[in-house]
Design an enzyme around this catalytic site. Structure first.
Site, PDB file in Angstrom:
ATOM      1  CG  ASP A  52     -86.245  56.532  49.566  1.00  0.00           C
ATOM      2  OD1 ASP A  52     -85.504  55.720  50.137  1.00  0.00           O
ATOM      3  OD2 ASP A  52     -87.119  57.192  50.161  1.00  0.00           O
ATOM      4  CD  GLU A  61     -85.553  51.676  49.936  1.00  0.00           C
ATOM      5  OE1 GLU A  61     -85.290  51.408  51.118  1.00  0.00           O
ATOM      6  OE2 GLU A  61     -86.236  52.658  49.605  1.00  0.00           O
TER       7      GLU A  61
END
Length: 526
Positions: free
Chosen positions: A201, A260
């Site tokens: 993330d 990401e």
């Protein structure tokens, strides 16, 4: 070593909304394990699980209080081990979502930082600074939270701490060697349990410019993926991933890291997947592209060119838990549904890896009319209700039955499903010829069987305006009509699959439709 990720189909499970095994209305790990056959039948290679760690749930679990546990809402570590073992038995790999940019404000590290005071080693784990102004009453700089408002919050002793997201998500200081060492232990904890990799993330955000300079502008979020910001995509972030790659490579079984990451150019994005760094980075360019043959072609060509320069393959993403569902994004209703199915078929035929967000295989639309009292996204709360937030793409999956929550739970689901979803359940679609689910299954089965698909080269074929045609290998063509009117195409081959679920090919491609054709040379020779 296997390079399975280069053309894998990965299915994203939003844990809270996939399957509830105990009737409390919230999806859990046991529910996922029980529904794994759905993913096997769908034809995916791996499952990515969104965060299931202990968390106050200020941001749907992306505020982690313990990186090495399971939130009781979702089960136990024993439940995770059982899920992982069953997935491996079924031939599915499992990716875990890690959140290294920030912790929860309830993480022991942050509690220790608050107690230890300014200048302490514990406080250096995070980004604490004195404020500006005569009495330090102003934030240290003009950085803005992704969720709106300033990216700084002040504590009782007068210092400020950075949070690029919610105030309950303080950013870690990744220039601190102890943070790096402790997070390596986190990764090893899950690798030792047998996970096949990690989705990382905010992979672009862990290193901030050392001077924490002002940006000099409002609306900074608009620069994400388009411009330079002093708190995103700093060059030093790549040191972290080179270190992580060494850790991944020390394990058997081709464990991977997927970033990401947002960067200002596709060239900068490709840096995350250099040979000694991560294995994949999410390519959001297709997701962001407007419905246009020219725009899709531009994105595909540029993405393939830049990842090829570093020897990587690209990923194709049409949706996830943070964006409006493709059916709604492409116009909604029947038009949006046709376009979403065509886009999916096109993406499955491209070189590289594909990510499917849960519910896309059912053609679910965004739920835009959720009751205000049901909404839980911090974007909704922090914007004072001006922005709907992301709850609409997180409504639980409809499995079966004719009443909400459609087999997701024996109780009332945490977000309510529309009554109209009775026609979209997995049970209904599995037995319905021509359904979105059946189309996905057919296409993914063909993708797995045809050596021309997945990793490899792409060759563009001249096509009329509003139509994209490309060849994979010598015996496969994919044609997509982005227009509204049917187009006659002089294409050889026999039909393999169509996004509108028709089973014949007469050379006329309707609007918002994609078709796969195979055995081109064999057909042409007759």
């Amino acid at each position: 070593m296997s390079s399975w990720w280069r053309d894998a189909v990965v299915y994203q499970v939003y844990v809270r909304s996939f399957a509830d095994s105990n009737g409390d209305g919230i999806g859990d790990l046991t529910g996922i394990r029980e529904r794994l056959p759905h993913l096997v039948d769908l034809g995916v290679d791996a499952v990515w699980l969104t965060p299931f760690f202990p968390s106050p749930m200020a941001d749907g679990g992306y505020d982690v209080a313990d990186y090495c546990g399971v939130d009781p809402m979702f089960g136990t570590l024993t439940d995770f081990d059982a899920l992982l073992a069953r997935a491996h038995e079924l031939g599915l790999r499992v990716l875990v979502d890690v959140v290294p940019n920030h912790t929860s404000d309830e993480h022991p590290w942050f509690a220790e930082a608050l107690d230890a005071g300014p200048g302490s080693p514990a406080r250096d784990r995070y980004l604490f600074r004195d404020g500006r102004g005569e009495h330090g009453e102003l934030p240290p700089n003009d950085w803005e939270s992704i969720f709106g408002g300033p990216a700084w919050s002040r504590i009782d002793d007068g210092q400020w701490y950075l949070h690029l997201f919610d105030p309950q998500q303080p950013d870690l200081n990744w220039r601190n060697s102890q943070v790096r060492a402790d997070f390596r232990k986190v990764l090893a904890f899950w690798l030792d349990r047998g996970v096949d990799g990690f989705r990382i993330d905010v992979a672009h955000g862990m290193i901030k410019h050392p001077d924490l300079p002002d940006t000099g502008r409002d609306g900074q979020i608009s620069l994400l993926g388009r411009g330079e910001l002093p708190y995103f995509d700093q060059d030093e972030v790549h040191e972290i991933y080179r270190d992580w790659r060494q850790l991944f490579d020390s394990y058997q079984g081709a464990r991977i890291g997927v970033a990401e990451a947002w960067a200002s150019t596709s060239e900068r994005l490709a840096r995350y997947v250099r040979a000694d760094e991560l294995h994949q980075a999410f390519n959001f360019a297709l997701l962001e592209a407007p419905w246009s043959a020219a725009e899709f072609r531009k994105v595909v060509a540029e993405s393939l060119a830049t990842t090829a320069e570093v020897g990587a393959t690209t990923t194709w993403v049409l949706g996830n838990h943070d964006v409006q569902r493709p059916v709604t994004r492409y116009g909604g209703g029947e038009l949006g549904s046709r376009r979403a199915r065509a886009a999916a078929l096109l993406s499955f035929a491209l070189p590289g890896s594909v990510y499917v967000y849960q519910g896309e295989e059912l053609g679910l639309p965004e739920v835009v009319d959720l009751p205000e009292e049901a909404r839980q996204d911090p974007i909704w709360k922090r914007s004072g209700g001006e922005e709907l937030g992301r709850d609409g793409c997180r409504v639980p999956i409809p499995w079966s039955g004719d009443q909400p929550p459609f087999g997701f739970s024996a109780g009332e689901s945490w977000l309510p499903a529309p009554a109209g979803w009775a026609a979209l359940t997995a049970e209904v679609q599995a037995r319905s010829e021509g359904s979105v689910l059946r189309t996905y299954r057919d296409a993914l089965a063909l993708r797995r069987e045809d050596p021309a698909l997945g990793d490899g080269e792409l060759e563009w074929v001249d096509a009329p305006e509003d139509v994209l045609i490309f060849r994979r290998g010598s015996d496969f063509l994919c044609a997509t009509n982005f227009g509204t009117a049917p187009v006659a195409l002089d294409l050889p081959g026999r039909i393999l699959c169509r996004s509108d679920a028709e089973t014949t090919w007469d050379g006329v491609l309707p609007g918002a439709t994609a078709v796969w054709l195979g055995k081109i040379h064999e057909e042409s020779a007759q």
